[in-house]
Design an enzyme around this catalytic site. Structure first.
Site, PDB file in Angstrom:
ATOM      1  N   HIS A  69      62.173 -67.000 -33.666  1.00 48.59           N
ATOM      2  CA  HIS A  69      62.243 -67.796 -32.156  1.00 48.59           C
ATOM      3  C   HIS A  69      62.592 -69.094 -32.362  1.00 48.59           C
ATOM      4  O   HIS A  69      62.009 -69.929 -32.922  1.00 48.59           O
ATOM      5  CB  HIS A  69      60.798 -67.565 -31.545  1.00 48.59           C
ATOM      6  CG  HIS A  69      60.674 -68.113 -30.198  1.00 48.59           C
ATOM      7  ND1 HIS A  69      61.373 -67.542 -29.369  1.00 48.59           N
ATOM      8  CD2 HIS A  69      59.958 -69.014 -29.486  1.00 48.59           C
ATOM      9  CE1 HIS A  69      61.134 -68.133 -28.144  1.00 48.59           C
ATOM     10  NE2 HIS A  69      60.310 -69.146 -28.157  1.00 48.59           N
ATOM     11  N   HIS A  71      64.564 -72.493 -30.299  1.00 53.30           N
ATOM     12  CA  HIS A  71      65.265 -73.366 -29.074  1.00 53.30           C
ATOM     13  C   HIS A  71      65.860 -74.507 -29.999  1.00 53.30           C
ATOM     14  O   HIS A  71      65.019 -75.517 -30.324  1.00 53.30           O
ATOM     15  CB  HIS A  71      64.521 -73.819 -28.091  1.00 53.30           C
ATOM     16  CG  HIS A  71      63.639 -72.769 -27.641  1.00 53.30           C
ATOM     17  ND1 HIS A  71      64.071 -71.641 -26.745  1.00 53.30           N
ATOM     18  CD2 HIS A  71      62.224 -72.433 -27.684  1.00 53.30           C
ATOM     19  CE1 HIS A  71      62.959 -70.960 -26.360  1.00 53.30           C
ATOM     20  NE2 HIS A  71      61.930 -71.604 -27.040  1.00 53.30           N
ATOM     21  N   ARG A  92      56.795 -80.373 -21.500  1.00 45.39           N
ATOM     22  CA  ARG A  92      58.084 -79.432 -21.048  1.00 45.39           C
ATOM     23  C   ARG A  92      58.933 -80.600 -20.065  1.00 45.39           C
ATOM     24  O   ARG A  92      60.302 -80.288 -20.309  1.00 45.39           O
ATOM     25  CB  ARG A  92      57.660 -78.405 -19.979  1.00 45.39           C
ATOM     26  CG  ARG A  92      58.547 -77.452 -19.765  1.00 45.39           C
ATOM     27  CD  ARG A  92      58.024 -76.291 -18.966  1.00 45.39           C
ATOM     28  NE  ARG A  92      57.912 -76.850 -17.371  1.00 45.39           N
ATOM     29  CZ  ARG A  92      57.880 -75.823 -16.450  1.00 45.39           C
ATOM     30  NH1 ARG A  92      57.959 -74.708 -16.555  1.00 45.39           N
ATOM     31  NH2 ARG A  92      57.533 -76.585 -15.390  1.00 45.39           N
ATOM     32  N   HIS A 215      62.928 -65.153 -19.850  1.00 48.33           N
ATOM     33  CA  HIS A 215      62.433 -66.395 -20.060  1.00 48.33           C
ATOM     34  C   HIS A 215      60.685 -66.182 -20.133  1.00 48.33           C
ATOM     35  O   HIS A 215      60.067 -66.514 -21.214  1.00 48.33           O
ATOM     36  CB  HIS A 215      62.713 -67.531 -19.258  1.00 48.33           C
ATOM     37  CG  HIS A 215      62.058 -68.778 -19.821  1.00 48.33           C
ATOM     38  ND1 HIS A 215      60.851 -69.171 -19.376  1.00 48.33           N
ATOM     39  CD2 HIS A 215      62.385 -69.867 -20.753  1.00 48.33           C
ATOM     40  CE1 HIS A 215      60.553 -70.269 -19.911  1.00 48.33           C
ATOM     41  NE2 HIS A 215      61.100 -70.699 -20.671  1.00 48.33           N
ATOM     42  N   ARG A 218      57.165 -66.253 -15.381  1.00 50.67           N
ATOM     43  CA  ARG A 218      57.457 -67.364 -14.382  1.00 50.67           C
ATOM     44  C   ARG A 218      58.934 -67.524 -13.786  1.00 50.67           C
ATOM     45  O   ARG A 218      59.270 -68.018 -12.844  1.00 50.67           O
ATOM     46  CB  ARG A 218      57.153 -68.812 -15.221  1.00 50.67           C
ATOM     47  CG  ARG A 218      55.822 -68.894 -15.682  1.00 50.67           C
ATOM     48  CD  ARG A 218      55.424 -70.337 -16.082  1.00 50.67           C
ATOM     49  NE  ARG A 218      56.282 -70.991 -16.997  1.00 50.67           N
ATOM     50  CZ  ARG A 218      56.284 -70.854 -18.291  1.00 50.67           C
ATOM     51  NH1 ARG A 218      55.113 -70.243 -18.795  1.00 50.67           N
ATOM     52  NH2 ARG A 218      56.988 -71.429 -19.067  1.00 50.67           N
ATOM     53  N   HIS A 242      58.785 -64.890 -23.626  1.00 49.03           N
ATOM     54  CA  HIS A 242      57.414 -65.579 -23.685  1.00 49.03           C
ATOM     55  C   HIS A 242      56.411 -64.807 -22.842  1.00 49.03           C
ATOM     56  O   HIS A 242      56.710 -64.755 -21.672  1.00 49.03           O
ATOM     57  CB  HIS A 242      57.793 -66.899 -23.186  1.00 49.03           C
ATOM     58  CG  HIS A 242      58.779 -68.021 -23.882  1.00 49.03           C
ATOM     59  ND1 HIS A 242      59.828 -68.572 -23.206  1.00 49.03           N
ATOM     60  CD2 HIS A 242      58.939 -68.268 -25.304  1.00 49.03           C
ATOM     61  CE1 HIS A 242      60.403 -69.239 -24.103  1.00 49.03           C
ATOM     62  NE2 HIS A 242      59.788 -69.266 -25.302  1.00 49.03           N
ATOM     63  N   GLU A 245      51.430 -67.818 -22.943  1.00 49.52           N
ATOM     64  CA  GLU A 245      51.422 -68.938 -24.107  1.00 49.52           C
ATOM     65  C   GLU A 245      50.213 -69.821 -23.472  1.00 49.52           C
ATOM     66  O   GLU A 245      49.737 -70.412 -24.175  1.00 49.52           O
ATOM     67  CB  GLU A 245      52.638 -69.759 -24.035  1.00 49.52           C
ATOM     68  CG  GLU A 245      52.702 -71.114 -25.062  1.00 49.52           C
ATOM     69  CD  GLU A 245      54.200 -71.659 -25.276  1.00 49.52           C
ATOM     70  OE1 GLU A 245      54.901 -71.228 -24.520  1.00 49.52           O
ATOM     71  OE2 GLU A 245      54.155 -72.403 -25.815  1.00 49.52           O
ATOM     72  N   HIS A 279      54.522 -65.616 -28.737  1.00 48.41           N
ATOM     73  CA  HIS A 279      53.029 -66.290 -28.418  1.00 48.41           C
ATOM     74  C   HIS A 279      52.216 -65.256 -28.223  1.00 48.41           C
ATOM     75  O   HIS A 279      51.187 -64.977 -29.264  1.00 48.41           O
ATOM     76  CB  HIS A 279      53.154 -67.403 -27.600  1.00 48.41           C
ATOM     77  CG  HIS A 279      54.385 -68.225 -27.459  1.00 48.41           C
ATOM     78  ND1 HIS A 279      54.213 -69.326 -28.602  1.00 48.41           N
ATOM     79  CD2 HIS A 279      55.273 -68.809 -26.657  1.00 48.41           C
ATOM     80  CE1 HIS A 279      55.193 -70.014 -28.497  1.00 48.41           C
ATOM     81  NE2 HIS A 279      55.819 -69.962 -27.463  1.00 48.41           N
ATOM     82  N   ASP A 330      60.172 -72.038 -33.239  1.00 47.31           N
ATOM     83  CA  ASP A 330      60.151 -72.466 -31.679  1.00 47.31           C
ATOM     84  C   ASP A 330      60.643 -74.012 -31.278  1.00 47.31           C
ATOM     85  O   ASP A 330      61.894 -74.092 -31.267  1.00 47.31           O
ATOM     86  CB  ASP A 330      58.636 -72.125 -31.254  1.00 47.31           C
ATOM     87  CG  ASP A 330      58.581 -72.096 -29.736  1.00 47.31           C
ATOM     88  OD1 ASP A 330      59.735 -72.308 -29.041  1.00 47.31           O
ATOM     89  OD2 ASP A 330      57.520 -72.056 -29.223  1.00 47.31           O
TER      90      ASP A 330
END
Ligand SMILES: [Zn+2]
Length: 452
Positions: A69, A71, A92, A215, A218, A242, A245, A279, A330
């Site tokens: 995982h 990004h 975020r 994603h 959400r 995800h 989390e 997660h 991550d």
């Protein structure tokens, strides 16, 4: 490609509780052709000294590590967000702000340096959970998959394999608020259009596969989850998501859908043996049952979960019900699979105030074979005949590892102790140096380029 032979002082072979001494490992055309322990009962059974053509690997040789995982662009945040107050949600916002100066060229440079850092850490395959698809305001590039292509090219230049997990990201909240501002770059409008764009991308090079990602609950409306799941199933592609989390995601999902995120994913057929939940820090007991029943894997990202104040996922309870565990760095606060692996055990100790939940071989499996399998490379992560010829050698004579028995290396070594990395039979790291990328210089330059 010519045949190669290595002589490992110690090698961790499948189904073994600890490393084996003096193992001759042979490969041809990127696959292992023979794996031969040369010592029986402490005495050499073959003339080790006559193996003059074998590359000596002093220390402990492991299968290639898998970073399930990632990004890649989050690497630019390291050291910039750790000092402040706040929580996952304030972090975020800082992460979104970073996207402003990323375009296919600057992302290629940043991802190349980040993936080369992974190579130095012994990572031979990465799962890139990719959602930064479009230009400013959400306008597609001339090639709508230009960012995907940049990531696949970056992995090729860094010498590692990649599974590009093309991520569907449509809404800003569980109740369907539209994307705004910086998030507009992530969106394709709806899941059908996401699927059309993703299907149009064929990665160049045998080092790359494409998978899908939701994603989170959400970011993909419930009624569109099955579209993404079907896309992955039809292509036999891995599907990542995800999951739980943060407790706030569970609360919002219950309020809108009357169920936990895991239950929602199960009802929409997102779970299954090709699915990895990333997660799963806050699952209910029923959620664990749903993950186990569907043979869904879980990718733990302990250094990120600690950095973002997420909490501690129930790793032992997951393993007890048969959920395969893999590992990811991550947000790249740290890129060190040894640290991720031992955190699985050490975090469990913090929670329970007891020691000894996982044996070292469990941690090796999570960091290697389980991670590659979660990314669709089921033929990687084992030093065994027929498997992809990935090797990672960790020195046992550094300041951290001197005097450490080979079986204890996962509790002592860091990424800095990796000396040799072989991917598909090709040596990409030798003597602790990447053979084609000046990693610290390129990281510094690429990050300076994108930080406003
Ligand atoms: Zn993530």
């Amino acid at each position: 490609m010519t045949a190669t032979r290595w002589l490992a002082e110690y090698a961790w072979l499948p189904e073994h509780a600890e490393p084996i001494a003096d193992v001759l490992i042979e490969a041809e055309d990127g696959r292992f052709t023979a794996v031969t322990p040369l010592t029986r009962g402490g005495a050499p059974t073959a003339g080790v000294e006559v193996l003059t053509d074998a590359v000596r690997l002093p220390g402990l040789t492991l299968p290639g590590l898998a970073n399930a995982h990632s990004h890649a662009f989050h690497r630019a945040l390291r050291g910039r967000t750790q000092g402040g107050r706040g929580d996952f949600w304030t972090w975020r916002d800082q992460m979104y702000a970073l996207t402003v100066r990323l375009d296919p060229d600057s992302y290629l440079a940043l991802a190349r340096a980040t993936f080369a850092e992974m190579a130095l850490a012994g990572i031979t395959g990465v799962g890139e959970f990719h959602y930064l698809h479009h230009g400013p305001g959400g306008t597609p590039y001339d090639d709508p998959n230009a960012m995907s292509a940049a990531l696949v090219e970056a992995a090729a230049q860094a010498g590692i394999r990649i599974t590009l997990l093309d991520t569907c990201y449509l809404t800003a909240s569980v109740d369907g608020r539209p994307l705004t501002g910086l998030q507009l770059r992530f969106g394709d409008g709806d899941a059908v259009r996401w699927g059309e764009r993703a299907a149009a991308f064929t990665p160049a090079g045998g080092h790359a596969k494409v998978g899908a990602a939701v994603h989170s609950v959400r970011a993909v409306p419930a009624e569109q989850l099955d579209t993404v799941a079907r896309w992955a199933r039809e292509r036999d592609a891995p599907l990542h998501v995800h999951l739980s989390e943060q407790p706030a995601e569970n609360d919002a999902c219950r309020a809108v859908h009357g169920s936990t995120p895991t239950r929602l994913l199960a009802d929409r057929e997102v779970l299954g043996p090709a699915t990895t939940a990333v997660h799963a820090t806050h699952p209910t007991s029923a959620d664990l049952g749903l993950l186990a029943e569907s043979r869904t894997g879980v990718c733990l990202c302990p250094t990120t979960e600690r950095d973002l104040a997420d909490g501690i996922g129930p790793a032992r309870r997951m393993a007890d019900v048969g959920i395969p565990l893999s590992l990811g760095s991550d947000s790249h606060a740290v890129i060190d699979l040894f640290e991720e692996a031992r955190a699985v055990e050490l975090d469990e100790r913090l929670r329970t105030r007891r020691r000894g939940h996982f044996v070292a071989a469990d941690l090796v499996t999570a960091a290697t074979a389980a991670g590659h399998a979660a990314l669709g490379w089921t033929d990687a992560g084992r030093i065994a005949v027929g498997a992809r010829a990935d090797l990672v050698t960790v020195r046992l004579d550094s300041v951290r590892t001197a005097g450490v028995p080979a079986v204890g290396a996962f509790f002592a070594a860091t990424a800095a102790d990796v000396t040799t990395v072989v991917v598909d039979g090709r040596t990409i790291v030798a003597d602790g140096r990447h053979r084609s990328v000046d990693v610290p210089t390129e990281l510094g330059r690429a990050i300076a380029e994108v930080i406003s």
